[in-house]
Design a protein around this motif. Structure first.
Motif, PDB file in Angstrom:
ATOM      1  N   GLY A  38       0.814  -1.097   0.067  1.00 54.32           N
ATOM      2  CA  GLY A  38       0.041  -0.014  -0.024  1.00 54.32           C
ATOM      3  C   GLY A  38       0.823   1.353  -0.094  1.00 54.32           C
ATOM      4  O   GLY A  38       0.405   2.377  -0.350  1.00 54.32           O
ATOM      5  N   LEU A  39       2.100   1.108   0.513  1.00 52.92           N
ATOM      6  CA  LEU A  39       3.104   2.129   0.762  1.00 52.92           C
ATOM      7  C   LEU A  39       4.377   1.958  -0.245  1.00 52.92           C
ATOM      8  O   LEU A  39       4.528   1.005  -0.597  1.00 52.92           O
ATOM      9  N   ALA A  40       4.864   2.974  -0.505  1.00 44.71           N
ATOM     10  CA  ALA A  40       6.431   2.840  -1.191  1.00 44.71           C
ATOM     11  C   ALA A  40       7.249   2.189   0.038  1.00 44.71           C
ATOM     12  O   ALA A  40       7.915   3.119   0.771  1.00 44.71           O
ATOM     13  N   TYR A  41       7.776   0.958   0.077  1.00 43.16           N
ATOM     14  CA  TYR A  41       8.469   0.421   1.157  1.00 43.16           C
ATOM     15  C   TYR A  41       9.844   0.308   0.677  1.00 43.16           C
ATOM     16  O   TYR A  41      10.277  -0.200  -0.562  1.00 43.16           O
ATOM     17  N   VAL A  42      10.747   0.853   1.469  1.00 41.46           N
ATOM     18  CA  VAL A  42      12.080   0.686   1.476  1.00 41.46           C
ATOM     19  C   VAL A  42      12.584  -0.090   2.615  1.00 41.46           C
ATOM     20  O   VAL A  42      12.534   0.289   3.525  1.00 41.46           O
ATOM     21  N   PHE A  43      13.365  -1.135   2.145  1.00 39.89           N
ATOM     22  CA  PHE A  43      13.771  -2.370   2.923  1.00 39.89           C
ATOM     23  C   PHE A  43      14.750  -1.829   4.094  1.00 39.89           C
ATOM     24  O   PHE A  43      14.812  -1.769   5.097  1.00 39.89           O
ATOM     25  N   THR A  44      16.022  -1.323   3.273  1.00 44.52           N
ATOM     26  CA  THR A  44      16.960  -0.618   3.991  1.00 44.52           C
ATOM     27  C   THR A  44      16.972   0.791   3.466  1.00 44.52           C
ATOM     28  O   THR A  44      17.490   1.092   2.475  1.00 44.52           O
ATOM     29  N   PRO A  45      16.611   1.880   4.144  1.00 39.31           N
ATOM     30  CA  PRO A  45      16.761   3.104   3.660  1.00 39.31           C
ATOM     31  C   PRO A  45      18.172   3.578   3.600  1.00 39.31           C
ATOM     32  O   PRO A  45      19.025   3.126   4.331  1.00 39.31           O
ATOM     33  N   GLY A  46      18.375   4.250   2.620  1.00 39.28           N
ATOM     34  CA  GLY A  46      19.696   4.898   2.211  1.00 39.28           C
ATOM     35  C   GLY A  46      19.841   6.188   3.309  1.00 39.28           C
ATOM     36  O   GLY A  46      19.363   6.289   4.424  1.00 39.28           O
ATOM     37  N   HIS A  47      20.637   7.023   2.737  1.00 44.78           N
ATOM     38  CA  HIS A  47      20.938   8.263   3.526  1.00 44.78           C
ATOM     39  C   HIS A  47      19.697   9.238   3.374  1.00 44.78           C
ATOM     40  O   HIS A  47      18.980   9.150   2.579  1.00 44.78           O
ATOM     41  N   TYR A  48      19.849  10.106   4.246  1.00 47.78           N
ATOM     42  CA  TYR A  48      18.505  11.200   4.287  1.00 47.78           C
ATOM     43  C   TYR A  48      18.726  12.210   2.968  1.00 47.78           C
ATOM     44  O   TYR A  48      19.784  12.929   2.804  1.00 47.78           O
ATOM     45  N   THR A  49      17.705  12.358   2.325  1.00 44.65           N
ATOM     46  CA  THR A  49      17.477  13.310   1.341  1.00 44.65           C
ATOM     47  C   THR A  49      16.345  14.080   1.511  1.00 44.65           C
ATOM     48  O   THR A  49      15.262  13.419   1.292  1.00 44.65           O
ATOM     49  N   GLY A  50      16.470  15.476   2.061  1.00 49.51           N
ATOM     50  CA  GLY A  50      15.188  16.240   2.427  1.00 49.51           C
ATOM     51  C   GLY A  50      14.452  16.631   1.243  1.00 49.51           C
ATOM     52  O   GLY A  50      13.311  16.741   1.605  1.00 49.51           O
ATOM     53  N   CYS A  51      14.812  16.621   0.208  1.00 44.79           N
ATOM     54  CA  CYS A  51      13.867  17.153  -0.796  1.00 44.79           C
ATOM     55  C   CYS A  51      14.168  16.372  -2.204  1.00 44.79           C
ATOM     56  O   CYS A  51      15.288  16.439  -2.951  1.00 44.79           O
ATOM     57  N   ILE A  52      13.333  15.551  -2.380  1.00 45.64           N
ATOM     58  CA  ILE A  52      13.368  14.529  -3.650  1.00 45.64           C
ATOM     59  C   ILE A  52      12.132  14.876  -4.536  1.00 45.64           C
ATOM     60  O   ILE A  52      10.958  15.122  -3.603  1.00 45.64           O
ATOM     61  N   PRO A  53      11.957  14.847  -5.871  1.00 42.91           N
ATOM     62  CA  PRO A  53      11.053  14.872  -6.450  1.00 42.91           C
ATOM     63  C   PRO A  53       9.887  13.655  -6.631  1.00 42.91           C
ATOM     64  O   PRO A  53      10.457  12.820  -6.291  1.00 42.91           O
ATOM     65  N   LEU A  54       8.716  14.028  -6.194  1.00 45.72           N
ATOM     66  CA  LEU A  54       7.781  13.275  -6.556  1.00 45.72           C
ATOM     67  C   LEU A  54       7.234  12.873  -8.082  1.00 45.72           C
ATOM     68  O   LEU A  54       7.087  14.177  -8.769  1.00 45.72           O
ATOM     69  N   PHE A  55       6.860  11.808  -8.355  1.00 44.79           N
ATOM     70  CA  PHE A  55       6.280  11.596  -9.673  1.00 44.79           C
ATOM     71  C   PHE A  55       4.927  11.515  -9.773  1.00 44.79           C
ATOM     72  O   PHE A  55       4.272  11.303  -8.724  1.00 44.79           O
ATOM     73  N   ALA A  56       4.146  11.756 -10.739  1.00 44.14           N
ATOM     74  CA  ALA A  56       2.586  11.554 -10.836  1.00 44.14           C
ATOM     75  C   ALA A  56       2.309  10.156 -10.621  1.00 44.14           C
ATOM     76  O   ALA A  56       2.756   9.392 -11.202  1.00 44.14           O
ATOM     77  N   GLY A  57       1.363   9.825  -9.624  1.00 45.31           N
ATOM     78  CA  GLY A  57       0.963   8.596  -9.185  1.00 45.31           C
ATOM     79  C   GLY A  57       1.559   7.820  -8.304  1.00 45.31           C
ATOM     80  O   GLY A  57       1.649   6.645  -7.959  1.00 45.31           O
ATOM     81  N   GLN A  58       2.954   8.661  -7.720  1.00 49.51           N
ATOM     82  CA  GLN A  58       3.895   7.847  -6.754  1.00 49.51           C
ATOM     83  C   GLN A  58       3.231   7.600  -5.387  1.00 49.51           C
ATOM     84  O   GLN A  58       2.294   8.255  -4.982  1.00 49.51           O
ATOM     85  N   LYS A  59       3.633   6.566  -4.920  1.00 45.25           N
ATOM     86  CA  LYS A  59       2.976   6.286  -3.608  1.00 45.25           C
ATOM     87  C   LYS A  59       3.517   7.146  -2.420  1.00 45.25           C
ATOM     88  O   LYS A  59       4.660   7.358  -2.479  1.00 45.25           O
ATOM     89  N   SER A  60       3.112   6.927  -1.473  1.00 43.67           N
ATOM     90  CA  SER A  60       3.881   7.798  -0.098  1.00 43.67           C
ATOM     91  C   SER A  60       4.798   6.503   0.400  1.00 43.67           C
ATOM     92  O   SER A  60       4.764   5.394   0.205  1.00 43.67           O
ATOM     93  N   TRP A  61       5.678   7.296   1.099  1.00 44.62           N
ATOM     94  CA  TRP A  61       6.854   6.412   1.468  1.00 44.62           C
ATOM     95  C   TRP A  61       6.343   5.904   2.911  1.00 44.62           C
ATOM     96  O   TRP A  61       5.579   6.269   3.993  1.00 44.62           O
ATOM     97  N   ALA A  62       6.608   4.617   3.116  1.00 45.27           N
ATOM     98  CA  ALA A  62       6.341   3.866   4.408  1.00 45.27           C
ATOM     99  C   ALA A  62       7.548   4.195   5.542  1.00 45.27           C
ATOM    100  O   ALA A  62       7.117   4.117   6.824  1.00 45.27           O
ATOM    101  N   ILE A  63       8.589   4.431   5.122  1.00 45.53           N
ATOM    102  CA  ILE A  63       9.579   4.851   5.970  1.00 45.53           C
ATOM    103  C   ILE A  63      10.198   6.021   5.765  1.00 45.53           C
ATOM    104  O   ILE A  63      10.746   6.280   4.400  1.00 45.53           O
ATOM    105  N   ARG A  64      10.195   6.963   6.601  1.00 44.01           N
ATOM    106  CA  ARG A  64      11.036   8.433   6.367  1.00 44.01           C
ATOM    107  C   ARG A  64      12.248   8.529   7.151  1.00 44.01           C
ATOM    108  O   ARG A  64      12.444   8.214   8.170  1.00 44.01           O
TER     109      ARG A  64
END
Length: 190
Positions: free
Chosen positions: A164-190
């Motif tokens: 249901g969400l965009a899941y990243v199993f092992t999140p990388g480094h913190y990126t404060g501002c990333i572009p979102l694409f049309a129809g992209q899911k919200s992130w499960a881990i921030r």
């Protein structure tokens, strides 16, 4: 003479309304009917599926949300909110039958949404301090509790977090501002 009768009538009317509201307030502190909520698991599933329906992602039933709602209401909800939730659950089918002539489970998706809108409007708390006092004294409304537990149960389940969400199993480094694409899911881990 009429003045005394008017004052007596006003006093009795005020005392009656205070007694009725006091009785209703006390009734919310009674022992909850937990047997009833166990018998309404199909209705809970239909209500949760109305809030988060299955589309291209799994719905609330696929994520096991009805069991989560049942467990949360029984084990982690205050007695006042339990009673309000059970009273609201008991009111769903009578309202659906009076409005559409059939139980909530047998209603179409559009009719179920209309029933949910009614309970959302009916359970809306007051604004500001009176709303805080209302929630403190008589707990959350049926719809507020249902929606909160449905969302928490869905988005904390493995199905909801990974599909249901965009899941990243092992999140990388913190990126404060990333572009979102049309129809992209919200992130499960921030």
């Amino acid at each position: 003479m009429k003045r005394r009768q008017a004052i007596l009538g006003i006093t009795l009317l005020g005392a009656g309304s205070v007694a009725f509201s006091g009785f209703k307030w006390i009734s919310w502190y009674k022992k909850p009917d937990l047997v009833y909520i166990h018998s309404q698991k199909k209705l809970l599933a239909a209500l949760a599926e109305t809030i988060i329906p299955a589309t291209d992602t799994p719905g609330a039933i696929d994520a096991g949300v009805p069991n989560f709602i049942l467990k949360m209401v029984l084990e982690n909800t205050l007695k006042v909110s339990q009673n309000r939730f059970i009273e609201g659950l008991k009111a769903v089918d009578p309202y659906s039958i009076s409005r559409f002539g059939k139980s909530y489970i047998k209603c179409s998706r559009k009719e179920q949404n209309e029933v949910m809108r009614h309970f959302e409007k009916d359970g809306k708390p007051f604004e500001g301090i009176p709303g805080k006092v209302e929630r403190k004294l008589i707990g959350n409304s049926f719809f507020t509790t249902l929606k909160e537990y449905t969302c928490v149960g869905y988005y904390t389940s493995m199905t909801g977090a990974t599909q249901g969400l965009a899941y990243v199993f092992t999140p990388g480094h913190y990126t404060g501002c990333i572009p979102l694409f049309a129809g992209q899911k919200s992130w499960a881990i921030r």
